[in-house]
Design a protein around this motif. Sequence first.
Motif, PDB file in Angstrom:
ATOM      1  N   ARG A 152       0.813  -1.219   0.000  1.00 57.39           N
ATOM      2  CA  ARG A 152       0.000   0.000   0.000  1.00 57.39           C
ATOM      3  C   ARG A 152       0.846   1.269   0.000  1.00 57.39           C
ATOM      4  O   ARG A 152       0.472   2.260  -0.638  1.00 57.39           O
ATOM      5  N   ASN A 153       1.966   1.268   0.715  1.00 57.83           N
ATOM      6  CA  ASN A 153       2.799   2.476   0.748  1.00 57.83           C
ATOM      7  C   ASN A 153       3.311   2.831  -0.640  1.00 57.83           C
ATOM      8  O   ASN A 153       3.254   3.987  -1.074  1.00 57.83           O
ATOM      9  N   ALA A 154       3.821   1.808  -1.342  1.00 58.85           N
ATOM     10  CA  ALA A 154       4.341   2.048  -2.689  1.00 58.85           C
ATOM     11  C   ALA A 154       3.234   2.502  -3.634  1.00 58.85           C
ATOM     12  O   ALA A 154       3.432   3.413  -4.453  1.00 58.85           O
ATOM     13  N   LEU A 155       2.058   1.895  -3.513  1.00 54.29           N
ATOM     14  CA  LEU A 155       0.941   2.259  -4.393  1.00 54.29           C
ATOM     15  C   LEU A 155       0.495   3.696  -4.163  1.00 54.29           C
ATOM     16  O   LEU A 155       0.311   4.470  -5.110  1.00 54.29           O
ATOM     17  N   VAL A 156       0.319   4.050  -2.875  1.00 54.35           N
ATOM     18  CA  VAL A 156      -0.164   5.392  -2.555  1.00 54.35           C
ATOM     19  C   VAL A 156       0.867   6.443  -2.943  1.00 54.35           C
ATOM     20  O   VAL A 156       0.525   7.499  -3.502  1.00 54.35           O
ATOM     21  N   VAL A 157       2.128   6.204  -2.671  1.00 58.96           N
ATOM     22  CA  VAL A 157       3.177   7.157  -3.029  1.00 58.96           C
ATOM     23  C   VAL A 157       3.248   7.326  -4.545  1.00 58.96           C
ATOM     24  O   VAL A 157       3.378   8.453  -5.062  1.00 58.96           O
ATOM     25  N   THR A 158       3.142   6.225  -5.280  1.00 56.80           N
ATOM     26  CA  THR A 158       3.204   6.297  -6.744  1.00 56.80           C
ATOM     27  C   THR A 158       2.029   7.096  -7.313  1.00 56.80           C
ATOM     28  O   THR A 158       2.220   7.986  -8.161  1.00 56.80           O
ATOM     29  N   VAL A 159       0.821   6.775  -6.836  1.00 52.82           N
ATOM     30  CA  VAL A 159      -0.365   7.479  -7.335  1.00 52.82           C
ATOM     31  C   VAL A 159      -0.298   8.958  -6.985  1.00 52.82           C
ATOM     32  O   VAL A 159      -0.613   9.839  -7.815  1.00 52.82           O
ATOM     33  N   ALA A 160       0.122   9.276  -5.755  1.00 52.59           N
ATOM     34  CA  ALA A 160       0.215  10.681  -5.342  1.00 52.59           C
ATOM     35  C   ALA A 160       1.261  11.424  -6.168  1.00 52.59           C
ATOM     36  O   ALA A 160       1.065  12.594  -6.543  1.00 52.59           O
ATOM     37  N   ALA A 161       2.396  10.766  -6.455  1.00 56.83           N
ATOM     38  CA  ALA A 161       3.441  11.404  -7.265  1.00 56.83           C
ATOM     39  C   ALA A 161       2.956  11.634  -8.698  1.00 56.83           C
ATOM     40  O   ALA A 161       3.248  12.680  -9.300  1.00 56.83           O
ATOM     41  N   VAL A 162       2.212  10.671  -9.255  1.00 64.99           N
ATOM     42  CA  VAL A 162       1.663  10.843 -10.604  1.00 64.99           C
ATOM     43  C   VAL A 162       0.665  12.003 -10.632  1.00 64.99           C
ATOM     44  O   VAL A 162       0.663  12.835 -11.552  1.00 64.99           O
ATOM     45  N   PHE A 163      -0.159  12.085  -9.595  1.00 70.99           N
ATOM     46  CA  PHE A 163      -1.112  13.190  -9.495  1.00 70.99           C
ATOM     47  C   PHE A 163      -0.380  14.530  -9.429  1.00 70.99           C
ATOM     48  O   PHE A 163      -0.745  15.501 -10.117  1.00 70.99           O
ATOM     49  N   ALA A 164       0.666  14.603  -8.599  1.00 70.89           N
ATOM     50  CA  ALA A 164       1.423  15.851  -8.465  1.00 70.89           C
ATOM     51  C   ALA A 164       2.129  16.202  -9.776  1.00 70.89           C
ATOM     52  O   ALA A 164       2.219  17.380 -10.153  1.00 70.89           O
ATOM     53  N   TYR A 165       2.597  15.187 -10.491  1.00 70.45           N
ATOM     54  CA  TYR A 165       3.277  15.424 -11.763  1.00 70.45           C
ATOM     55  C   TYR A 165       2.300  15.978 -12.804  1.00 70.45           C
ATOM     56  O   TYR A 165       2.622  16.919 -13.555  1.00 70.45           O
TER      57      TYR A 165
END
Length: 599
Positions: A233-246
């Motif tokens: 879950r940590n990797a998934l949430v961090v990845t999705v949040a980073a994609v959103f910020a990008y």
Amino acid sequence: MEIIEESPSSSKGESRWLQVARRRLPILEWARRYDRLAAVADLVAGVTLGLMLVPQSLAYASLAGVPLQYGLYSSYIGTILYVFLGTVKEVSIGPTSLMALLTLQTCRHLPLESVVLLTFLSGCIVLLMGVLRLGCLVQLISPSVTSGFTSATAVIIMASQVKGLLGLSFTAETLLENIQKIIAKRGDVRLGDCLLGLVCCTVLLLLRKLKDVKVSPKRPKLQKALWLISISRNALVVTVAAVFAYCTYNPNKLLVKLSGYVEPGLPSIALPPFSITSENHTIPFTEMVHELGSGLLMIPFVMVLANIAIAKAFSGGGRVDATQEMVTLGLCNVAGALLHAMPACGAFTRSAVSHSSGVRSPAAGLYSGIITLLALMFITPYFYFIPKACISSVLICAVVFMVDIDIVRKLWRSSKSELVVVVLTFVVAVALTVELAVLAGALANLAMLLRAIMMPPLNVYTVKSSRGAAAVWAPAALLVYVNAERAARRAAAAAAAAAAAAAAAAHAHAPLLLDGGRLALLDHCAAQILERLANKLKSNGQRLIIFNVSAEVEETLSTLQHVDKSAFRSRTASEALAAASEPRDPETGPLLPAGHDHA
């Protein structure tokens, strides 16, 4: 659970050097039995652990106040070295929330080089503890102190990360200071960070429960998929949040605060800084050590405490080679310091994930280390877009379950004195510092232990037989200088009451019987007090009869004067009264028959 200093040799015919090599390089032992099935299981566990380790490392580096890449530096070197040196397959050496918090408190306002030096010196101290076999020192910290310390640490970490959820930036030392600055800066709260932090926390907590969803036994693949998503879950949430910020990135007006630049690539190997030159001023090694303060002792001790606790928890009731674990942990941190790492040790959460992933050997750490290396070499530019609110969410959701509320209810019912230790440790850690909390908790434990020794239960009762009544005194396991005077005084009072009752019934003076069945330690001072008690009883026409004597205290008791020693071999009060009534001089009569065995 048994903690040993060294593992037994595997073969009596092996040379001494080969035995030492097997003890200090456990890979030589388990690699001989390694097969394809174990390799596949370790690959799955290692990749799973790597997906968890990378975002955790970034979050813990942020908590420690160091550049994010330092967390990754700490991750790969420890996990890879543990493959060769580790003894417990579940242990994963890397940054932890506890190490990050202690690093922050120790190195706050200090140059970044101090963190690397702290890692090196901590590793050296732990390595020295392993060489000197000082693992027994962690036994001085009781589970009550550990519980209060861990819960307080979790609360402090959560309080320090609330600012990230609110989009605020400030430096605070304590829980109270964090609250005060949040209130003072409430007008600067950013809506975007708040919403993203709320969403991240909600998703992380929901995904955590995903692994507990009941699935039909006929669909094992679905169950495994849900479990994999949950622990990743940590990797998934961090990845999705980073994609959103990008996707929403606007350099002129940031929607959410970002982590910023992360230095790509592997670090260069270099000795830790033993001096710092800053603004035409050189800070020598001694001054750097002085600035690290008590953290230089606290961090190594906590490292050892955490690693041995994890090893005990996951060893399945087998032996734990404390010496090897400390040597390994020390070497991991010494090597980490050469690569600019922050202090690292084992983590319960990662160890639990490795265990549930079906890990078969320490080789799983090789795969998680490779994933960390790949992240450093290829995707660090994208770490720039990880929102700070997301990092704070990962930290909060990781430590919130470290707060041990259940122990309060359990100790309230079973041991309120230990509950006092838990509360004291927690309060001191939250209000002052975690170093003082451990010291206060340990001292409180020792004080309660000393109180229990000084004020043991009296254990005096009356027995009746055909020869009349007698008071029986059964001392606790320890009769020493701190408790003997009080215990003897209360026993004498009980003997006097028994004598008064015997006189009223027109019986002979009732003796005082000392049951030595539980007495394991009797020092010289306590022996002198017993001798004075015997003299006092003799002046009142009574006797002190000692029976059920253990081998541990027989030699000391046999030197006492005016004590009836005829009942040493008796096992009950009735037998002691019968033996003492036989016509013999209690001071000069035969003590024990020849060949008597005290087994």
